[in-house]
Design a protein around this motif. Structure first.
Motif, PDB file in Angstrom:
ATOM      1  N   ASN A  25      36.515 -21.202  33.273  1.00  0.00           N
ATOM      2  CA  ASN A  25      37.594 -21.376  33.287  1.00  0.00           C
ATOM      3  C   ASN A  25      37.926 -20.085  33.089  1.00  0.00           C
ATOM      4  OD1 ASN A  25      38.577 -23.820  33.172  1.00  0.00           O
ATOM      5  ND2 ASN A  25      37.581 -24.694  30.501  1.00  0.00           N
ATOM      6  N   ILE A  26      38.540 -19.091  33.517  1.00  0.00           N
ATOM      7  CA  ILE A  26      38.614 -17.623  33.527  1.00  0.00           C
ATOM      8  C   ILE A  26      40.219 -17.790  32.348  1.00  0.00           C
ATOM      9  CG2 ILE A  26      39.089 -15.453  34.907  1.00  0.00           C
ATOM     10  CD1 ILE A  26      37.915 -16.605  37.202  1.00  0.00           C
ATOM     11  N   VAL A  27      40.841 -16.730  31.505  1.00  0.00           N
ATOM     12  CA  VAL A  27      41.800 -16.275  30.442  1.00  0.00           C
ATOM     13  C   VAL A  27      42.101 -15.006  30.783  1.00  0.00           C
ATOM     14  CG1 VAL A  27      42.654 -17.168  28.151  1.00  0.00           C
ATOM     15  CG2 VAL A  27      41.641 -18.998  28.757  1.00  0.00           C
ATOM     16  N   VAL A  28      43.197 -14.774  30.813  1.00  0.00           N
ATOM     17  CA  VAL A  28      43.662 -13.077  30.580  1.00  0.00           C
ATOM     18  C   VAL A  28      44.902 -13.439  29.962  1.00  0.00           C
ATOM     19  CG1 VAL A  28      44.192 -11.327  32.252  1.00  0.00           C
ATOM     20  CG2 VAL A  28      43.068 -12.611  32.783  1.00  0.00           C
ATOM     21  N   ASN A  29      44.556 -12.015  28.720  1.00  0.00           N
ATOM     22  CA  ASN A  29      45.507 -12.287  27.648  1.00  0.00           C
ATOM     23  C   ASN A  29      46.428 -13.077  26.821  1.00  0.00           C
ATOM     24  OD1 ASN A  29      45.179  -9.441  28.283  1.00  0.00           O
ATOM     25  ND2 ASN A  29      46.661  -9.045  28.981  1.00  0.00           N
ATOM     26  N   LYS A  30      45.465 -14.502  27.296  1.00  0.00           N
ATOM     27  CA  LYS A  30      45.790 -16.167  26.784  1.00  0.00           C
ATOM     28  C   LYS A  30      46.585 -16.286  27.518  1.00  0.00           C
ATOM     29  CE  LYS A  30      45.161 -14.273  22.325  1.00  0.00           C
ATOM     30  NZ  LYS A  30      46.051 -13.940  20.676  1.00  0.00           N
ATOM     31  N   LYS A  31      46.141 -15.982  29.102  1.00  0.00           N
ATOM     32  CA  LYS A  31      47.125 -16.666  29.998  1.00  0.00           C
ATOM     33  C   LYS A  31      46.050 -17.468  30.936  1.00  0.00           C
ATOM     34  CE  LYS A  31      51.928 -14.463  29.949  1.00  0.00           C
ATOM     35  NZ  LYS A  31      52.425 -13.966  30.677  1.00  0.00           N
ATOM     36  N   ASP A  32      46.157 -18.371  31.751  1.00  0.00           N
ATOM     37  CA  ASP A  32      45.169 -18.647  32.720  1.00  0.00           C
ATOM     38  C   ASP A  32      45.470 -17.947  34.122  1.00  0.00           C
ATOM     39  OD1 ASP A  32      43.809 -20.013  34.346  1.00  0.00           O
ATOM     40  OD2 ASP A  32      44.779 -20.812  35.943  1.00  0.00           O
ATOM     41  N   TYR A  33      44.335 -17.002  34.447  1.00  0.00           N
ATOM     42  CA  TYR A  33      43.981 -16.048  35.727  1.00  0.00           C
ATOM     43  C   TYR A  33      45.206 -16.259  36.634  1.00  0.00           C
ATOM     44  CZ  TYR A  33      41.190 -17.426  39.434  1.00  0.00           C
ATOM     45  OH  TYR A  33      41.024 -18.295  40.540  1.00  0.00           O
ATOM     46  N   LYS A  45      40.547 -11.059  44.171  1.00  0.00           N
ATOM     47  CA  LYS A  45      39.605 -10.358  43.704  1.00  0.00           C
ATOM     48  C   LYS A  45      38.975  -9.716  41.943  1.00  0.00           C
ATOM     49  CE  LYS A  45      42.376  -5.769  45.929  1.00  0.00           C
ATOM     50  NZ  LYS A  45      42.449  -4.706  44.940  1.00  0.00           N
ATOM     51  N   ILE A  46      39.794 -10.932  41.804  1.00  0.00           N
ATOM     52  CA  ILE A  46      39.082 -11.338  40.215  1.00  0.00           C
ATOM     53  C   ILE A  46      37.782 -12.603  40.898  1.00  0.00           C
ATOM     54  CG2 ILE A  46      39.257 -12.641  37.885  1.00  0.00           C
ATOM     55  CD1 ILE A  46      41.743 -11.210  37.616  1.00  0.00           C
ATOM     56  N   MET A  47      37.853 -12.836  41.648  1.00  0.00           N
ATOM     57  CA  MET A  47      37.115 -13.889  42.100  1.00  0.00           C
ATOM     58  C   MET A  47      35.769 -13.541  42.848  1.00  0.00           C
ATOM     59  SD  MET A  47      37.499 -16.681  39.891  1.00  0.00           S
ATOM     60  CE  MET A  47      36.643 -18.138  40.444  1.00  0.00           C
ATOM     61  N   GLN A  48      35.990 -12.477  43.565  1.00  0.00           N
ATOM     62  CA  GLN A  48      34.988 -12.255  44.595  1.00  0.00           C
ATOM     63  C   GLN A  48      33.439 -11.851  43.371  1.00  0.00           C
ATOM     64  OE1 GLN A  48      36.132  -8.086  45.777  1.00  0.00           O
ATOM     65  NE2 GLN A  48      35.100  -8.224  48.312  1.00  0.00           N
ATOM     66  N   ALA A  49      33.067 -11.522  42.360  1.00  0.00           N
ATOM     67  CA  ALA A  49      31.579 -11.087  42.408  1.00  0.00           C
ATOM     68  C   ALA A  49      31.285 -12.208  41.876  1.00  0.00           C
ATOM     69  CB  ALA A  49      32.169 -10.037  41.207  1.00  0.00           C
ATOM     70  N   LEU A  50      32.239 -13.818  41.436  1.00  0.00           N
ATOM     71  CA  LEU A  50      31.492 -14.811  41.150  1.00  0.00           C
ATOM     72  C   LEU A  50      30.949 -15.459  42.700  1.00  0.00           C
ATOM     73  CD1 LEU A  50      34.206 -15.219  38.573  1.00  0.00           C
ATOM     74  CD2 LEU A  50      31.527 -14.729  38.370  1.00  0.00           C
ATOM     75  N   ASN A  51      32.217 -15.155  43.511  1.00  0.00           N
ATOM     76  CA  ASN A  51      31.668 -15.766  44.764  1.00  0.00           C
ATOM     77  C   ASN A  51      31.019 -16.038  45.348  1.00  0.00           C
ATOM     78  OD1 ASN A  51      33.658 -17.800  44.504  1.00  0.00           O
ATOM     79  ND2 ASN A  51      35.570 -16.493  45.662  1.00  0.00           N
ATOM     80  N   LEU A  52      30.710 -14.001  45.316  1.00  0.00           N
ATOM     81  CA  LEU A  52      29.173 -13.754  45.799  1.00  0.00           C
ATOM     82  C   LEU A  52      28.230 -14.245  45.232  1.00  0.00           C
ATOM     83  CD1 LEU A  52      31.018  -9.377  46.609  1.00  0.00           C
ATOM     84  CD2 LEU A  52      30.057 -11.976  48.668  1.00  0.00           C
ATOM     85  N   THR A  53      27.855 -14.273  43.950  1.00  0.00           N
ATOM     86  CA  THR A  53      26.722 -15.024  44.020  1.00  0.00           C
ATOM     87  C   THR A  53      26.390 -16.005  43.107  1.00  0.00           C
ATOM     88  OG1 THR A  53      28.061 -14.300  41.106  1.00  0.00           O
ATOM     89  CG2 THR A  53      26.435 -12.560  42.383  1.00  0.00           C
ATOM     90  N   ASP A  54      27.649 -16.941  43.874  1.00  0.00           N
ATOM     91  CA  ASP A  54      27.693 -18.239  43.689  1.00  0.00           C
ATOM     92  C   ASP A  54      27.834 -19.036  41.940  1.00  0.00           C
ATOM     93  OD1 ASP A  54      27.619 -19.287  46.266  1.00  0.00           O
ATOM     94  OD2 ASP A  54      25.048 -18.838  46.496  1.00  0.00           O
ATOM     95  N   ASN A  55      28.775 -18.131  41.382  1.00  0.00           N
ATOM     96  CA  ASN A  55      28.725 -18.583  39.600  1.00  0.00           C
ATOM     97  C   ASN A  55      30.059 -18.808  39.218  1.00  0.00           C
ATOM     98  OD1 ASN A  55      26.470 -17.791  38.711  1.00  0.00           O
ATOM     99  ND2 ASN A  55      26.517 -15.929  39.100  1.00  0.00           N
ATOM    100  N   GLN A  73      44.639  -3.320  36.688  1.00  0.00           N
ATOM    101  CA  GLN A  73      43.937  -4.690  35.916  1.00  0.00           C
ATOM    102  C   GLN A  73      43.198  -4.670  36.282  1.00  0.00           C
ATOM    103  OE1 GLN A  73      47.429  -6.276  33.733  1.00  0.00           O
ATOM    104  NE2 GLN A  73      47.675  -3.950  32.201  1.00  0.00           N
ATOM    105  N   ALA A  74      43.388  -5.841  38.498  1.00  0.00           N
ATOM    106  CA  ALA A  74      42.454  -7.102  38.741  1.00  0.00           C
ATOM    107  C   ALA A  74      41.384  -5.893  38.573  1.00  0.00           C
ATOM    108  CB  ALA A  74      43.530  -7.427  40.143  1.00  0.00           C
ATOM    109  N   GLU A  75      41.654  -5.048  39.388  1.00  0.00           N
ATOM    110  CA  GLU A  75      39.744  -4.063  40.253  1.00  0.00           C
ATOM    111  C   GLU A  75      39.189  -3.532  38.591  1.00  0.00           C
ATOM    112  OE1 GLU A  75      40.669  -1.041  42.480  1.00  0.00           O
ATOM    113  OE2 GLU A  75      42.135  -2.144  43.986  1.00  0.00           O
ATOM    114  N   ALA A  76      39.992  -3.476  37.550  1.00  0.00           N
ATOM    115  CA  ALA A  76      39.221  -3.214  36.497  1.00  0.00           C
ATOM    116  C   ALA A  76      38.335  -4.782  35.412  1.00  0.00           C
ATOM    117  CB  ALA A  76      40.762  -3.096  35.370  1.00  0.00           C
ATOM    118  N   ILE A  77      39.354  -5.682  36.111  1.00  0.00           N
ATOM    119  CA  ILE A  77      38.273  -6.753  35.615  1.00  0.00           C
ATOM    120  C   ILE A  77      37.385  -7.010  36.419  1.00  0.00           C
ATOM    121  CG2 ILE A  77      39.118  -9.796  36.164  1.00  0.00           C
ATOM    122  CD1 ILE A  77      42.251  -9.037  34.364  1.00  0.00           C
TER     123      ILE A  77
END
Length: 128
Positions: A25-33, A45-55, A73-77
């Motif tokens: 689950n990914i929650v951004v400012n109390k909302k679903d991403y 962009k938000i899922m990129q690092a998670l997908n590359l590392t299979d997490n 904001q997306a790139e900061a996340i």
């Protein structure tokens, strides 16, 4: 595993990322991403690092983000999530570093110059 806290920044956007074990689950400012970032490009962009590392489904992520626009904001996340993944497993660094996900983008908006309309407008040339 306790909650791990890291900060990501881009332009004037600051994202505080809290990661704990969970179901993905990914929650951004109390909302679903997906409700906060409506375009598929920003969601990627938000899922990129998670997908590359299979997490993608291994962690629950809670994010507080403010400042800047939605792209900043997306790139900061993305930077914050990448930093957390490296702290969890140092081997992730070898995956994320070549993709440029661990580098803080230093580009900022240039300030407006006095007497001019914009930052980069040239001063009027006068021979005398």
């Amino acid at each position: 595993m306790d909650t791990i806290h890291k900060i990501g920044r881009r332009k004037t956007a600051v994202a505080r990322v809290y990661v704990s074990e969970g179901k993905g689950n990914i929650v951004v400012n109390k909302k679903d991403y997906k409700n906060y970032f409506t375009t598929p490009h920003l969601q990627y962009k938000i899922m990129q690092a998670l997908n590359l590392t299979d997490n993608a489904t291994a962690f629950d992520i809670k994010i507080n983000v403010f400042g800047g626009g939605i792209t900043g904001q997306a790139e900061a996340i993305r930077l914050g999530i990448s930093r957390v993944l490296v702290e969890l497993d140092p081997e992730n660094r070898a995956i994320l570093k070549p993709e440029g996900l661990l580098t803080r983008d230093p580009r900022m908006v240039e300030r407006k110059k006095f007497g001019q309309k914009k930052a980069r407008k040239k001063f009027q040339f006068s021979k005398r």
